[in-house]
Design a protein around this motif. Sequence first.
Motif, PDB file in Angstrom:
ATOM      1  N   VAL A 104      -2.524   3.284   7.707  1.00 42.83           N
ATOM      2  CA  VAL A 104      -3.862   2.957   7.220  1.00 42.83           C
ATOM      3  C   VAL A 104      -3.733   2.301   5.853  1.00 42.83           C
ATOM      4  CG1 VAL A 104      -6.095   3.896   6.545  1.00 42.83           C
ATOM      5  CG2 VAL A 104      -4.854   4.908   8.451  1.00 42.83           C
ATOM      6  N   GLN A 105      -4.408   1.179   5.685  1.00 41.55           N
ATOM      7  CA  GLN A 105      -4.435   0.503   4.398  1.00 41.55           C
ATOM      8  C   GLN A 105      -5.792   0.737   3.739  1.00 41.55           C
ATOM      9  OE1 GLN A 105      -3.622  -3.543   5.568  1.00 41.55           O
ATOM     10  NE2 GLN A 105      -1.591  -3.429   4.666  1.00 41.55           N
ATOM     11  N   LEU A 106      -5.811   0.686   2.435  1.00 42.22           N
ATOM     12  CA  LEU A 106      -7.069   0.758   1.710  1.00 42.22           C
ATOM     13  C   LEU A 106      -7.921  -0.453   2.061  1.00 42.22           C
ATOM     14  CD1 LEU A 106      -5.744   1.815  -1.811  1.00 42.22           C
ATOM     15  CD2 LEU A 106      -6.810   3.275  -0.080  1.00 42.22           C
ATOM     16  N   ARG A 107      -9.219  -0.312   1.985  1.00 38.86           N
ATOM     17  CA  ARG A 107     -10.134  -1.391   2.349  1.00 38.86           C
ATOM     18  C   ARG A 107      -9.846  -2.660   1.541  1.00 38.86           C
ATOM     19  NH1 ARG A 107     -15.935   0.607   2.314  1.00 38.86           N
ATOM     20  NH2 ARG A 107     -14.920   1.848   3.907  1.00 38.86           N
ATOM     21  N   GLU A 108      -9.610  -2.496   0.233  1.00 41.73           N
ATOM     22  CA  GLU A 108      -9.353  -3.678  -0.600  1.00 41.73           C
ATOM     23  C   GLU A 108      -7.994  -4.312  -0.307  1.00 41.73           C
ATOM     24  OE1 GLU A 108      -8.621   0.067  -3.098  1.00 41.73           O
ATOM     25  OE2 GLU A 108     -10.187  -0.647  -1.789  1.00 41.73           O
ATOM     26  N   ASP A 109      -7.051  -3.531   0.214  1.00 39.92           N
ATOM     27  CA  ASP A 109      -5.739  -4.070   0.547  1.00 39.92           C
ATOM     28  C   ASP A 109      -5.759  -4.889   1.835  1.00 39.92           C
ATOM     29  OD1 ASP A 109      -4.724  -2.898  -1.709  1.00 39.92           O
ATOM     30  OD2 ASP A 109      -3.840  -1.191  -0.667  1.00 39.92           O
ATOM     31  N   LYS A 110      -6.714  -4.626   2.715  1.00 33.61           N
ATOM     32  CA  LYS A 110      -6.785  -5.362   3.980  1.00 33.61           C
ATOM     33  C   LYS A 110      -7.087  -6.841   3.750  1.00 33.61           C
ATOM     34  CE  LYS A 110      -7.915  -1.465   6.881  1.00 33.61           C
ATOM     35  NZ  LYS A 110      -8.788  -0.885   7.869  1.00 33.61           N
ATOM     36  N   CYS A 111      -7.744  -7.144   2.640  1.00 28.57           N
ATOM     37  CA  CYS A 111      -8.088  -8.541   2.320  1.00 28.57           C
ATOM     38  C   CYS A 111      -6.951  -9.260   1.605  1.00 28.57           C
ATOM     39  CB  CYS A 111      -9.331  -8.570   1.446  1.00 28.57           C
ATOM     40  SG  CYS A 111     -10.775  -7.855   2.231  1.00 28.57           S
ATOM     41  N   ASN A 112      -5.926  -8.534   1.209  1.00 28.73           N
ATOM     42  CA  ASN A 112      -4.812  -9.109   0.454  1.00 28.73           C
ATOM     43  C   ASN A 112      -3.640  -9.333   1.416  1.00 28.73           C
ATOM     44  OD1 ASN A 112      -2.697  -9.707  -1.257  1.00 28.73           O
ATOM     45  ND2 ASN A 112      -3.225  -8.152  -2.757  1.00 28.73           N
ATOM     46  N   PRO A 113      -3.326 -10.590   1.766  1.00 28.03           N
ATOM     47  CA  PRO A 113      -2.278 -10.867   2.745  1.00 28.03           C
ATOM     48  C   PRO A 113      -0.863 -10.522   2.260  1.00 28.03           C
ATOM     49  CG  PRO A 113      -3.048 -12.912   1.764  1.00 28.03           C
ATOM     50  CD  PRO A 113      -3.932 -11.817   1.243  1.00 28.03           C
ATOM     51  N   SER A 114      -0.690 -10.282   0.963  1.00 22.17           N
ATOM     52  CA  SER A 114       0.658  -9.982   0.466  1.00 22.17           C
ATOM     53  C   SER A 114       1.005  -8.498   0.567  1.00 22.17           C
ATOM     54  CB  SER A 114       0.804 -10.452  -0.987  1.00 22.17           C
ATOM     55  OG  SER A 114      -0.074  -9.731  -1.819  1.00 22.17           O
ATOM     56  N   ILE A 115       0.062  -7.653   0.975  1.00 19.85           N
ATOM     57  CA  ILE A 115       0.318  -6.215   1.102  1.00 19.85           C
ATOM     58  C   ILE A 115       0.558  -5.882   2.564  1.00 19.85           C
ATOM     59  CG2 ILE A 115      -0.648  -3.907   0.836  1.00 19.85           C
ATOM     60  CD1 ILE A 115      -2.062  -4.888  -1.641  1.00 19.85           C
ATOM     61  N   ILE A 116       1.725  -5.289   2.831  1.00 18.50           N
ATOM     62  CA  ILE A 116       2.113  -4.908   4.188  1.00 18.50           C
ATOM     63  C   ILE A 116       2.538  -3.450   4.160  1.00 18.50           C
ATOM     64  CG2 ILE A 116       3.713  -5.355   6.087  1.00 18.50           C
ATOM     65  CD1 ILE A 116       4.047  -8.195   4.890  1.00 18.50           C
ATOM     66  N   SER A 117       2.062  -2.665   5.117  1.00 15.63           N
ATOM     67  CA  SER A 117       2.432  -1.255   5.196  1.00 15.63           C
ATOM     68  C   SER A 117       3.809  -1.125   5.832  1.00 15.63           C
ATOM     69  CB  SER A 117       1.400  -0.495   6.031  1.00 15.63           C
ATOM     70  OG  SER A 117       1.816   0.827   6.204  1.00 15.63           O
ATOM     71  N   HIS A 118       4.776  -0.658   5.057  1.00 16.09           N
ATOM     72  CA  HIS A 118       6.132  -0.428   5.571  1.00 16.09           C
ATOM     73  C   HIS A 118       6.524   1.036   5.488  1.00 16.09           C
ATOM     74  CE1 HIS A 118       7.304  -4.541   6.258  1.00 16.09           C
ATOM     75  NE2 HIS A 118       6.910  -4.883   5.046  1.00 16.09           N
TER      76      HIS A 118
END
Length: 65
Positions: free
Chosen positions: A40-54
Amino acid sequence: MKTDDLLRAILPDVLIDNFDVVNFEKTDTRFDIWLDEKKVQLREDKCNPSIISHGFGDYQVTHLI
């Protein structure tokens, strides 16, 4: 009592909110809990293409006293 309610009573909410319990074992001397990170990503992180959950990292053992 539900298992989730019991775990919330003994573990910090941040663990229960961000991880799924996949297994647990109780012996005479210890209680082991296996956790998997929720994807699960934070709502604001979903709009940022450089953040990937690893995930948080490799397998770790933490002893709670």
